[in-house]
Design an enzyme around this catalytic site. Sequence first.
Site, PDB file in Angstrom:
ATOM      1  CE  LYS A  13      36.244  52.238  13.933  1.00 54.58           C
ATOM      2  NZ  LYS A  13      35.926  53.130  15.069  1.00 54.58           N
ATOM      3  NE  ARG A  88      33.003  47.400  16.671  1.00 52.50           N
ATOM      4  CZ  ARG A  88      32.704  48.416  15.887  1.00 52.50           C
ATOM      5  NH1 ARG A  88      32.748  48.293  14.593  1.00 52.50           N
ATOM      6  NH2 ARG A  88      32.365  49.557  16.415  1.00 52.50           N
ATOM      7  NE  ARG A 127      29.357  59.667  14.502  1.00 49.89           N
ATOM      8  CZ  ARG A 127      29.898  58.454  14.598  1.00 49.89           C
ATOM      9  NH1 ARG A 127      30.893  58.102  13.789  1.00 49.89           N
ATOM     10  NH2 ARG A 127      29.490  57.611  15.507  1.00 49.89           N
ATOM     11  NE  ARG A 160      26.600  55.898  14.412  1.00 51.96           N
ATOM     12  CZ  ARG A 160      27.760  55.263  14.248  1.00 51.96           C
ATOM     13  NH1 ARG A 160      28.508  55.536  13.188  1.00 51.96           N
ATOM     14  NH2 ARG A 160      28.187  54.374  15.112  1.00 51.96           N
ATOM     15  NE  ARG A 171      29.415  53.403  19.628  1.00 52.57           N
ATOM     16  CZ  ARG A 171      29.366  54.532  18.908  1.00 52.57           C
ATOM     17  NH1 ARG A 171      28.620  55.551  19.308  1.00 52.57           N
ATOM     18  NH2 ARG A 171      30.051  54.632  17.799  1.00 52.57           N
TER      19      ARG A 171
HETATM   20  P1  AP5 Z   1      34.209  58.957  12.348  1.00 54.46           P
HETATM   21  O1  AP5 Z   1      35.139  58.940  11.189  1.00 54.46           O
HETATM   22  O2  AP5 Z   1      32.751  58.829  12.087  1.00 54.46           O
HETATM   23  O3  AP5 Z   1      34.705  57.898  13.455  1.00 54.46           O
HETATM   24  P2  AP5 Z   1      34.603  56.306  13.485  1.00 54.46           P
HETATM   25  O4  AP5 Z   1      35.864  55.822  14.108  1.00 54.46           O
HETATM   26  O5  AP5 Z   1      34.233  55.774  12.140  1.00 54.46           O
HETATM   27  O6  AP5 Z   1      33.420  56.165  14.519  1.00 54.46           O
HETATM   28  P3  AP5 Z   1      32.161  55.193  14.596  1.00 54.46           P
HETATM   29  O7  AP5 Z   1      31.326  55.686  15.744  1.00 54.46           O
HETATM   30  O8  AP5 Z   1      31.472  55.070  13.267  1.00 54.46           O
HETATM   31  O9  AP5 Z   1      32.838  53.860  14.976  1.00 54.46           O
HETATM   32  P4  AP5 Z   1      32.216  52.671  15.639  1.00 54.46           P
HETATM   33  O10 AP5 Z   1      33.307  51.706  15.397  1.00 54.46           O
HETATM   34  O11 AP5 Z   1      31.763  52.748  17.029  1.00 54.46           O
HETATM   35  O12 AP5 Z   1      30.818  52.502  14.872  1.00 54.46           O
HETATM   36  P5  AP5 Z   1      30.333  51.488  13.759  1.00 54.46           P
HETATM   37  O13 AP5 Z   1      29.439  52.225  12.857  1.00 54.46           O
HETATM   38  O14 AP5 Z   1      31.460  50.717  13.172  1.00 54.46           O
HETATM   39  O15 AP5 Z   1      34.494  60.306  13.170  1.00 54.46           O
HETATM   40  C1  AP5 Z   1      33.750  60.619  14.332  1.00 54.46           C
HETATM   41  C2  AP5 Z   1      33.499  62.147  14.395  1.00 54.46           C
HETATM   42  O16 AP5 Z   1      34.754  62.813  14.560  1.00 54.46           O
HETATM   43  C3  AP5 Z   1      32.882  62.729  13.116  1.00 54.46           C
HETATM   44  O17 AP5 Z   1      32.031  63.780  13.467  1.00 54.46           O
HETATM   45  C4  AP5 Z   1      34.101  63.246  12.308  1.00 54.46           C
HETATM   46  O18 AP5 Z   1      33.761  64.331  11.468  1.00 54.46           O
HETATM   47  C5  AP5 Z   1      35.051  63.667  13.432  1.00 54.46           C
HETATM   48  N1  AP5 Z   1      36.460  63.451  13.117  1.00 54.46           N
HETATM   49  C6  AP5 Z   1      37.022  62.400  12.464  1.00 54.46           C
HETATM   50  N2  AP5 Z   1      38.371  62.534  12.411  1.00 54.46           N
HETATM   51  C7  AP5 Z   1      38.658  63.685  13.074  1.00 54.46           C
HETATM   52  C8  AP5 Z   1      39.894  64.370  13.368  1.00 54.46           C
HETATM   53  N3  AP5 Z   1      41.094  63.870  12.984  1.00 54.46           N
HETATM   54  N4  AP5 Z   1      39.815  65.535  14.075  1.00 54.46           N
HETATM   55  C9  AP5 Z   1      38.608  66.037  14.482  1.00 54.46           C
HETATM   56  N5  AP5 Z   1      37.410  65.440  14.214  1.00 54.46           N
HETATM   57  C10 AP5 Z   1      37.436  64.265  13.520  1.00 54.46           C
HETATM   58  O19 AP5 Z   1      29.496  50.447  14.640  1.00 54.46           O
HETATM   59  C11 AP5 Z   1      28.270  50.808  15.239  1.00 54.46           C
HETATM   60  C12 AP5 Z   1      27.690  49.576  15.936  1.00 54.46           C
HETATM   61  O20 AP5 Z   1      27.432  48.537  14.947  1.00 54.46           O
HETATM   62  C13 AP5 Z   1      28.584  48.915  16.973  1.00 54.46           C
HETATM   63  O21 AP5 Z   1      28.472  49.529  18.249  1.00 54.46           O
HETATM   64  C14 AP5 Z   1      28.042  47.480  16.978  1.00 54.46           C
HETATM   65  O22 AP5 Z   1      26.830  47.389  17.665  1.00 54.46           O
HETATM   66  C15 AP5 Z   1      27.733  47.245  15.491  1.00 54.46           C
HETATM   67  N6  AP5 Z   1      28.886  46.692  14.767  1.00 54.46           N
HETATM   68  C16 AP5 Z   1      29.562  47.276  13.734  1.00 54.46           C
HETATM   69  N7  AP5 Z   1      30.557  46.490  13.315  1.00 54.46           N
HETATM   70  C17 AP5 Z   1      30.524  45.381  14.089  1.00 54.46           C
HETATM   71  C18 AP5 Z   1      31.340  44.214  14.169  1.00 54.46           C
HETATM   72  N8  AP5 Z   1      32.377  44.024  13.322  1.00 54.46           N
HETATM   73  N9  AP5 Z   1      31.019  43.287  15.099  1.00 54.46           N
HETATM   74  C19 AP5 Z   1      29.965  43.440  15.920  1.00 54.46           C
HETATM   75  N10 AP5 Z   1      29.176  44.539  15.932  1.00 54.46           N
HETATM   76  C20 AP5 Z   1      29.454  45.496  15.016  1.00 54.46           C
END
Ligand code: AP5
Length: 224
Positions: A13, A88, A127, A160, A171
């Site tokens: 994402k 979410r 990552r 992270r 997660r």
């Molecule tokens: P990346 O693009 O970083 O993936 P992502 O989907 O953004 O993953 P996140 O871990 O950031 O998502 P998340 O939703 O769990 O975390 P968030 O920060 O929102 O890609 C991942 C890896 O794969 C990278 O190394 C990249 O290079 C590689 N990659 C990407 N595309 C690829 C491809 N096509 N092929 C190969 N490799 C690829 O949330 C973290 C925490 O914050 C949550 O757990 C929660 O506690 C809190 N939080 C955040 N938002 C909310 C909300 N709305 N409500 C409640 N709690 C929340």
Amino acid sequence: MELIFIGYPGSGKGTQAAILSEKYDIPKISTGDILREAVSRRTPLGLEAKKYMDKGELVPDEVVIGLIEDRLQQEDAQKGFILDGFPRTIAQAQELDRLLHKFKRSISAVISLEVSKKRIIDRLTKRRVCVQCGRVYNLIYDPPPEDGRCGVCGGDLIQRSDDREETVRHRMEVYEEQTRPLKEYYGAQGKLILIDGSLSIEKVRDEIQRKLNEIMNSDDSSSQ
Ligand code: AP5
């Protein structure tokens, strides 16, 4: 353009939202990034959020909804935005609909990146993120320069704290229970686009672009 990305943690994402943000010159709004910034500044919000984030749990709805309400009213979000990691839960989606209605705006499309669980573990444990500019790398699929520092700003790269395998597995469960129902919610609104997120970063980018072009072209022809 007003877009939402949903998908398992690690489905790509943030990576795809950053590409579209540059292309369309609209902000990528990541609740995860906003919360991590608050954690690193040790604000009261950050200290509270950290308790949930470290365990791979969602931060309470009212906290993130308040953050998004403020962020959507900032100047740079007026010509469009890309939401990465929000909404979410169904409650967050309903509140977003309410807010956008109040601002006389609406969501153009919701992009769900479809990736298998096995691939997620592989991606997230490899990552690395720049502490300075936030550029995301992957040791296998999108490696940083040979000196192991950020290719954009030279900053240190870190793992992270929620990217440990056990937390990643939790997660994914949280996603299945609380976030996956959004596919039905936005499907019923006719806004859901499913994309095979297991392809390379470039192929996923091109597929998203193709679908968005279709939407923009059909909007143009219906307004003529
Ligand atoms: P990346 O693009 O970083 O993936 P992502 O989907 O953004 O993953 P996140 O871990 O950031 O998502 P998340 O939703 O769990 O975390 P968030 O920060 O929102 O890609 C991942 C890896 O794969 C990278 O190394 C990249 O290079 C590689 N990659 C990407 N595309 C690829 C491809 N096509 N092929 C190969 N490799 C690829 O949330 C973290 C925490 O914050 C949550 O757990 C929660 O506690 C809190 N939080 C955040 N938002 C909310 C909300 N709305 N409500 C409640 N709690 C929340």
